[in-house]
Design a protein around this motif. Structure first.
Motif, PDB file in Angstrom:
ATOM      1  N   VAL B  41       0.842  -1.204   0.000  1.00 46.32           N
ATOM      2  CA  VAL B  41       0.000   0.000   0.000  1.00 46.32           C
ATOM      3  C   VAL B  41       0.873   1.248   0.000  1.00 46.32           C
ATOM      4  O   VAL B  41       0.607   2.216  -0.724  1.00 46.32           O
ATOM      5  CB  VAL B  41      -0.953   0.003   1.216  1.00 46.32           C
ATOM      6  N   ALA B  44       2.231   1.756  -3.487  1.00 47.43           N
ATOM      7  CA  ALA B  44       1.213   2.268  -4.407  1.00 47.43           C
ATOM      8  C   ALA B  44       0.927   3.742  -4.141  1.00 47.43           C
ATOM      9  O   ALA B  44       0.794   4.537  -5.074  1.00 47.43           O
ATOM     10  CB  ALA B  44      -0.082   1.455  -4.277  1.00 47.43           C
ATOM     11  N   ALA B  45       0.843   4.116  -2.873  1.00 43.90           N
ATOM     12  CA  ALA B  45       0.508   5.505  -2.536  1.00 43.90           C
ATOM     13  C   ALA B  45       1.630   6.469  -2.886  1.00 43.90           C
ATOM     14  O   ALA B  45       1.391   7.661  -3.067  1.00 43.90           O
ATOM     15  CB  ALA B  45       0.189   5.602  -1.040  1.00 43.90           C
ATOM     16  N   THR B  50       1.343   3.575  -9.953  1.00 47.63           N
ATOM     17  CA  THR B  50       1.136   2.285  -9.274  1.00 47.63           C
ATOM     18  C   THR B  50      -0.199   2.246  -8.549  1.00 47.63           C
ATOM     19  O   THR B  50      -0.537   3.175  -7.803  1.00 47.63           O
ATOM     20  CB  THR B  50       2.270   2.039  -8.248  1.00 47.63           C
ATOM     21  N   ASN B  51      -0.984   1.204  -8.780  1.00 44.85           N
ATOM     22  CA  ASN B  51      -2.181   0.921  -8.000  1.00 44.85           C
ATOM     23  C   ASN B  51      -1.930  -0.330  -7.170  1.00 44.85           C
ATOM     24  O   ASN B  51      -0.929  -1.026  -7.353  1.00 44.85           O
ATOM     25  CB  ASN B  51      -3.401   0.704  -8.901  1.00 44.85           C
ATOM     26  N   TYR B  52      -2.878  -0.600  -6.300  1.00 51.82           N
ATOM     27  CA  TYR B  52      -2.731  -1.720  -5.380  1.00 51.82           C
ATOM     28  C   TYR B  52      -3.826  -2.747  -5.631  1.00 51.82           C
ATOM     29  O   TYR B  52      -4.989  -2.398  -5.837  1.00 51.82           O
ATOM     30  CB  TYR B  52      -2.817  -1.206  -3.929  1.00 51.82           C
ATOM     31  N   THR B  53      -3.452  -4.022  -5.644  1.00 50.30           N
ATOM     32  CA  THR B  53      -4.427  -5.113  -5.775  1.00 50.30           C
ATOM     33  C   THR B  53      -4.244  -6.081  -4.631  1.00 50.30           C
ATOM     34  O   THR B  53      -3.133  -6.574  -4.405  1.00 50.30           O
ATOM     35  CB  THR B  53      -4.224  -5.856  -7.114  1.00 50.30           C
ATOM     36  N   GLY B  55      -5.191  -9.682  -2.737  1.00 48.19           N
ATOM     37  CA  GLY B  55      -5.567 -11.027  -3.186  1.00 48.19           C
ATOM     38  C   GLY B  55      -6.679 -11.685  -2.401  1.00 48.19           C
ATOM     39  O   GLY B  55      -7.101 -12.784  -2.737  1.00 48.19           O
ATOM     40  N   HIS B  60     -14.689  -6.957  -3.270  1.00 48.34           N
ATOM     41  CA  HIS B  60     -14.575  -7.189  -4.708  1.00 48.34           C
ATOM     42  C   HIS B  60     -13.783  -8.458  -5.013  1.00 48.34           C
ATOM     43  O   HIS B  60     -14.001  -9.095  -6.046  1.00 48.34           O
ATOM     44  CB  HIS B  60     -13.984  -5.977  -5.448  1.00 48.34           C
ATOM     45  N   TYR B 144      -2.255   1.575   7.477  1.00 49.36           N
ATOM     46  CA  TYR B 144      -2.455   2.301   6.230  1.00 49.36           C
ATOM     47  C   TYR B 144      -3.816   1.994   5.600  1.00 49.36           C
ATOM     48  O   TYR B 144      -4.340   2.776   4.821  1.00 49.36           O
ATOM     49  CB  TYR B 144      -1.377   1.912   5.201  1.00 49.36           C
ATOM     50  N   THR B 145      -4.370   0.818   5.903  1.00 53.79           N
ATOM     51  CA  THR B 145      -5.546   0.324   5.196  1.00 53.79           C
ATOM     52  C   THR B 145      -6.826   0.667   5.960  1.00 53.79           C
ATOM     53  O   THR B 145      -6.779   0.967   7.158  1.00 53.79           O
ATOM     54  CB  THR B 145      -5.471  -1.194   5.016  1.00 53.79           C
TER      55      THR B 145
END
Lengths: 94, 281
Positions: B41, B44-45, B50-53, B55, B60, B144-145
């Motif tokens: 994260v 990505a930030a 860059t994005n974050y995926t 698993g 989603h 962070y999340t």
């Protein structure tokens, strides 16, 4: 005796099923912003963290969501369950 | 790497989160949910390209995994079965369990499979559903999340290094957590030696080397089937064989060498980790 049930590729699902449409009471609680501790909205998840469509899917209460047709190959390099999520997630981020 | 991507082992020295974790414990074995997610994260930030995926865990991801259960329902029809009596899956972050179970849960909630039982299986070393608290917690160790309501062992949870069975995340998908809290999903925990024993039996019977994670489901399936043998009740049991074990042969080697101690995560450590839950009112 070996018995296998192999689906034809024409039987592949065309839509994902979203259980958020059918949850029993109470509904799913909102998530909270880690800094402000207030209920999170789609803007809190926006890029650069998540792709927009993934955010829409995250908060959707539609029962079925169309699976986008993918042009890339979807064979599993890893041999486990992760391609159903890593392929659409990676595609949305590309 | 095979596909041309870079791969960085977590905790790494490339992020603030990783450096902080290594500063606290240079010998840490790391954690998927805690450290790896924090580092990803942060990366990505801090990069515009860059994005974050993730698993697992998130809604989603459970959505995408639903193809598993949707296809399994079709396979059951091919087998001449109208219903499933028991649906079993291993649960770490919850997405593979959700993928199989949620389409069947749709049937149960609609009254078409009213007696279908759902069992999420986890390690005794990482007992999120069986011993965790249903509370609001961060999805990662660094905070962070988003803070989600879920079963959690505390975001500071680090699985013991002797645990080889996977399913190591401190939390659980909020959707799976809600259904467990409402009594619609049951949970059981297994020790790693009985899990690997089940994996070996499955391999010798079916010729498939399963991932240690998947073997948790197999152990539970065997237990359910054994109970059916004892009672004489016939049941249709469905489970998700979520992955192969071809990359886990070192863990199988340790099992055969008798080098995998069974470990039950102590209640006092869970209590200590749960003291750091964020305050959500």
């Amino acid at each position: 005796m070996e018995t296998k049930y192999i689906l034809d590729e024409n039987d592949l699902p065309r839509q994902w099923y979203n259980i958020q449409a059918d949850l029993p009471v109470p509904p799913l609680s909102p998530s909270y912003n880690p800094q402000t501790k207030t209920p999170i909205g789609p803007a809190d998840l926006a890029p650069p963290i998540f792709a927009k469509e993934l955010i829409r899917q995250e908060v959707s209460t539609k029962r079925y969501i169309d699976i986008p047709p993918l042009k890339c190959g979807t064979s599993s390099l890893s041999g486990d369950h992760l391609p159903p999520s890593t392929v659409p997630g990676g595609w949305r981020n590309s | 790497m095979l596909g041309g991507a870079d791969c960085v082992a977590s905790p790494s020295s490339e992020t603030n989160a990783g450096r902080a974790m290594l500063g606290l414990d240079p010998e840490t074995s790391g954690s998927l949910g805690g450290m790896a997610i924090s580092e990803a994260v942060e990366d990505a930030a801090s990069h515009a390209n860059t994005n974050y995926t993730l698993g697992s865990v998130l809604n989603h991801v459970c959505l995408h995994q639903s193809v598993i259960g949707l296809e399994t329902l079709e396979q059951l029809k091919m087998a001449g079965e109208e219903t499933a009596d028991v649906v079993v899956g291993c649960a770490g972050g919850g997405s593979n369990f959700a993928g199989l179970a949620f389409p069947f849960m749709r049937e149960r909630l609609a009254g078409r499979m009213p007696d279908c039982q759902f069992i999420a299986t986890e390690p005794s070393a990482c007992p999120t559903l069986t011993k965790g608290l249903y509370a609001y917690d961060f999805g990662d160790v660094s905070g962070y999340t988003p803070i989600m309501q879920m079963y959690t062992l505390g975001h500071g949870f680090v699985p013991p290094s002797i645990h080889a069975g996977g399913l190591r995340y401190h939390g659980m998908a909020p959707l799976v957590s809600l259904l467990h809290h409402e009594g619609l999903v049951d949970s059981v925990s297994c020790h790693q030696n009985e899990v690997f024993a089940a994996a070996v039996a499955f391999c010798r019977s079916e010729g498939i080397i399963v991932a240690p994670e998947s073997a948790h489901a197999i152990k539970t399936v065997m237990d359910v089937a054994s109970e059916c043998t004892r009672t004489g009740e016939a049941k249709t049991i469905v489970f998700n064989c979520s992955g192969h074990g071809n990359f886990d042969l070192s863990s199988y080697e340790a099992y055969f060498a008798g080098a995998l101690p069974d470990y039950e995560y102590p209640a006092e450590l869970i209590a200590a980790s749960l003291k750091d839950l964020p305050a959500i009112h």
